[in-house]
Design a protein around this motif. Structure first.
Motif, short mmCIF file in Angstrom:
data_model
loop_
_atom_site.label_atom_id
_atom_site.label_comp_id
_atom_site.label_asym_id
_atom_site.label_seq_id
_atom_site.Cartn_x
_atom_site.Cartn_y
_atom_site.Cartn_z
N LEU A 46 9.29 3.15 -5.10
CA LEU A 46 9.37 1.74 -4.96
C LEU A 46 10.61 0.99 -5.67
CD1 LEU A 46 8.01 -0.20 -2.88
CD2 LEU A 46 6.46 -0.74 -4.89
N ALA A 47 10.95 1.45 -7.04
CA ALA A 47 11.89 0.93 -7.59
C ALA A 47 13.30 1.25 -6.90
CB ALA A 47 11.78 1.60 -9.19
N GLU A 48 13.42 2.58 -6.42
CA GLU A 48 14.64 2.90 -6.05
C GLU A 48 14.92 2.14 -4.70
OE1 GLU A 48 16.24 7.38 -5.54
OE2 GLU A 48 14.99 6.90 -3.66
N ARG B 50 7.39 3.88 3.66
CA ARG B 50 7.51 2.78 4.33
C ARG B 50 7.45 2.67 5.55
NH1 ARG B 50 12.69 -0.53 1.76
NH2 ARG B 50 13.64 1.60 2.39
N ASP B 51 7.97 4.02 6.38
CA ASP B 51 7.80 4.25 7.70
C ASP B 51 6.32 3.88 8.07
OD1 ASP B 51 10.47 4.48 7.98
OD2 ASP B 51 10.34 6.81 7.49
N MET B 52 5.61 4.69 7.30
CA MET B 52 3.94 4.71 7.71
C MET B 52 3.56 3.06 7.71
SD MET B 52 2.75 7.81 5.22
CE MET B 52 3.10 9.39 5.32
N GLY C 163 -2.91 4.29 -2.16
CA GLY C 163 -2.37 3.32 -3.05
C GLY C 163 -0.74 2.86 -2.91
N MET C 164 -0.15 3.94 -2.52
CA MET C 164 1.27 3.78 -2.39
C MET C 164 1.81 3.12 -1.43
SD MET C 164 2.91 7.62 -3.39
CE MET C 164 2.24 8.49 -4.95
N GLN C 165 0.97 3.33 -0.18
CA GLN C 165 1.03 2.41 1.12
C GLN C 165 0.58 1.00 0.73
OE1 GLN C 165 -0.90 4.23 4.53
NE2 GLN C 165 -1.19 6.09 3.11
N ALA C 166 -0.44 0.69 -0.02
CA ALA C 166 -0.59 -0.49 -0.35
C ALA C 166 0.48 -1.49 -1.11
CB ALA C 166 -1.95 -0.52 -1.01
N LEU C 167 0.98 -0.58 -1.95
CA LEU C 167 1.93 -1.27 -2.78
C LEU C 167 3.21 -1.51 -1.84
CD1 LEU C 167 1.94 0.80 -6.27
CD2 LEU C 167 1.51 -1.38 -5.90
N SER C 168 3.64 -0.41 -0.99
CA SER C 168 4.62 -0.70 0.03
C SER C 168 4.43 -1.75 0.89
CB SER C 168 4.94 0.49 0.61
OG SER C 168 6.08 0.43 1.57
N TRP C 169 3.15 -2.26 1.35
CA TRP C 169 2.88 -3.21 2.19
C TRP C 169 3.19 -4.62 1.29
CZ3 TRP C 169 1.26 -5.44 6.50
CH2 TRP C 169 1.18 -4.77 7.45
N ALA C 170 2.51 -4.53 0.18
CA ALA C 170 3.02 -5.83 -0.69
C ALA C 170 4.59 -6.32 -0.78
CB ALA C 170 2.18 -5.57 -1.92
N THR D 209 7.24 -5.01 1.26
CA THR D 209 7.59 -4.94 2.47
C THR D 209 7.37 -6.05 3.41
OG1 THR D 209 7.63 -2.67 2.71
CG2 THR D 209 8.50 -3.40 4.51
N PHE D 210 6.15 -6.55 3.30
CA PHE D 210 5.63 -7.58 4.13
C PHE D 210 4.84 -8.50 3.30
CE2 PHE D 210 5.61 -3.90 7.13
CZ PHE D 210 6.64 -4.38 7.95
N PRO D 211 5.43 -9.07 2.11
CA PRO D 211 4.84 -9.84 1.05
C PRO D 211 4.01 -10.92 1.85
CG PRO D 211 7.14 -10.17 1.00
CD PRO D 211 6.85 -9.09 2.09
N ASP D 212 4.53 -11.62 2.99
CA ASP D 212 3.96 -12.69 3.37
C ASP D 212 2.78 -12.49 4.25
OD1 ASP D 212 5.75 -14.48 2.27
OD2 ASP D 212 7.40 -14.30 3.98
N ARG D 213 2.56 -11.02 4.44
CA ARG D 213 1.30 -10.73 5.27
C ARG D 213 0.06 -10.20 4.57
NH1 ARG D 213 3.16 -7.62 10.99
NH2 ARG D 213 0.77 -8.21 11.12
N VAL D 214 0.23 -10.23 3.26
CA VAL D 214 -1.09 -9.64 2.43
C VAL D 214 -1.16 -10.47 1.36
CG1 VAL D 214 -1.35 -7.74 0.92
CG2 VAL D 214 0.17 -7.38 2.65
N ARG D 215 -2.59 -10.86 1.36
CA ARG D 215 -3.06 -11.88 0.36
C ARG D 215 -3.53 -11.15 -1.06
NH1 ARG D 215 -5.77 -14.23 4.87
NH2 ARG D 215 -7.93 -13.90 3.76
N ALA D 216 -3.91 -9.83 -0.67
CA ALA D 216 -4.30 -9.37 -1.88
C ALA D 216 -4.09 -7.71 -1.65
CB ALA D 216 -5.98 -9.73 -2.13
N CYS D 217 -3.90 -6.98 -2.80
CA CYS D 217 -3.60 -5.61 -2.91
C CYS D 217 -4.24 -4.95 -3.83
CB CYS D 217 -2.03 -5.42 -3.09
SG CYS D 217 -1.35 -3.70 -3.12
#
Length: 369
Positions: free
Chosen positions: A287-289, A124-126, A152-159, A161-169
């Motif tokens: 991500l669940a934690e 998440r820091d990344m 892929g972990m970063q992509a999931l974390s993006w979705a 952490t910043f859901p309003d900034r990602v249209r597709a993952c």
């Protein structure tokens, strides 16, 4: 007038970054590259996130190895991620060693490399550092974030952490957490590095690097990227440049020689301390934690469209991991597509030639505009 923020071999000096571990990086540097042209409304940006030992050189020649970018087959004009249509951004994760802030970077407090004084970071820091980079580039919303393995972990974390900034993952050959087996393999690698006398508690930058330990770490990890069937097909029990066994401990078998080559080649382009930090970030990822122990909560209310791809011979991040993410997405009511592709190449399949993956990628991104 050309915007100097865009192009190859760029580095952005950003602000302070508060970290999950409680520390702060006072001034984050992120090395990155862009491909294609950003639309006037910045609506066509795709962020590509790299794996553990990857970098920002997705489709350009690597400056240290001279080899093509690690995903040159996927990114470019007319390719599945078409740079005639998309503006692709690829950054080196913090903690790494290809230009972004990491243990080899200069510590402003001492003027010397951070070494092990660099703070421990998370996936998440990344992602937060990448968000700062996108702010610097004037990109508010991503058409898509794409990554394989750690990417892929970063992509999931993006979705999440910043859901309003990602249209597709798009998440390839990945997982929502690191398993005990994965943590165990990483610990073997870390111990190999730290057992190398040249490691010197991480303070080796003025002397010999712990190349022997790093090479062994890479060898152990590389085995997890392959499949048993792929190794058997490529090497079997064939001997290396000899007709009979030596009855010694030289590399009698081709697979031994291959792993030794992979290990030694890796030490020419990667920093041992960075390997420690990034593998620790991977091990901490859950991500669940981060969302009260329930993965579905990470995607609650998400309007992001998801595409998950797994490979049938990937035993590092097997298909069951992707299915678990899909179940969580379904529970959260998030739109999700999922496919398991056949490949003899194990975890590395997402990096290699795969017409089926090309079709999935082009088709999904074609609806992402």
């Amino acid at each position: 007038m050309t915007d100097a923020r865009f192009g190859l071999d760029r580095t952005a000096t950003l602000g302070a970054l508060a970290l999950d571990g409680g520390g702060t990086l006072a001034a984050v540097e992120v090395a990155y590259e862009t491909y294609g042209t950003l639309a006037p409304d910045a609506s066509n940006a795709i962020l590509i996130c790299h794996a553990l030992t990857g970098d920002q050189h997705v489709a350009s020649t690597h400056p240290r190895t001279g080899k093509p970018g690690w995903w040159a087959r996927m990114v470019g004009p007319g390719k599945p991620i078409d740079t005639d249509r998309w503006c692709v951004v690829a950054s080196n994760v913090i903690g790494s060693c290809l230009g972004s802030s990491g243990p080899a970077s200069g510590d402003p407090a001492t003027g010397r490399p951070y070494a092990m004084a660099f703070p421990v970071i998370t996936i998440r820091d990344m992602v937060r550092a990448q968000a700062m980079l996108l702010d610097h580039l004037g990109i508010g919303t991503l058409a898509a974030v794409v990554g394989g393995s750690m990417g892929g972990m970063q992509a999931l974390s993006w979705a999440a952490t910043f859901p309003d900034r990602v249209r597709a993952c798009v998440t390839l050959a990945s997982a929502a957490r690191h398993s005990a087996q994965n943590i165990a393999f990483h610990e073997v690698g870390r111990q190999a590095i730290m057992a190398d006398p040249n490691w010197a508690n991480g303070n080796y930058y003025d002397g010999a690097a712990p190349t022997a330990g790093l090479a062994v770490a890479r060898m152990a990890a590389h085995i997890t990227y392959l499949s048993e069937a792929g190794l058997t097909a490529k090497f079997g029990r064939k001997l290396q440049a000899r007709d009979t066994k030596t009855f010694g401990f030289d590399a009698d078998f081709q697979v031994e020689s291959y792993l030794r080559h992979q290990g030694l080649a890796f030490t020419d382009r990667f920093d041992a301390n960075s390997y420690l930090y990034i593998t620790r970030a991977l091990d901490y990822f859950d991500l669940a934690e981060e969302h009260g122990g329930h993965l579905a909560r990470a995607f609650a209310g998400s309007r992001t469209r998801f595409c998950l791809v797994s490979f049938d011979t990937d035993w590092l991040y097997p298909t069951s991991e992707s299915r678990g993410i899909v179940h969580a997405l379904n529970a959260a009511g998030a739109p999700a597509s999922f496919v398991e592709l056949k490949s003899p190449f194990g975890h590395d399949a997402f990096l290699l030639d795969s017409p089926e993956l090309d079709r999935v990628m082009a088709g999904f991104l074609g609806a992402a505009a």
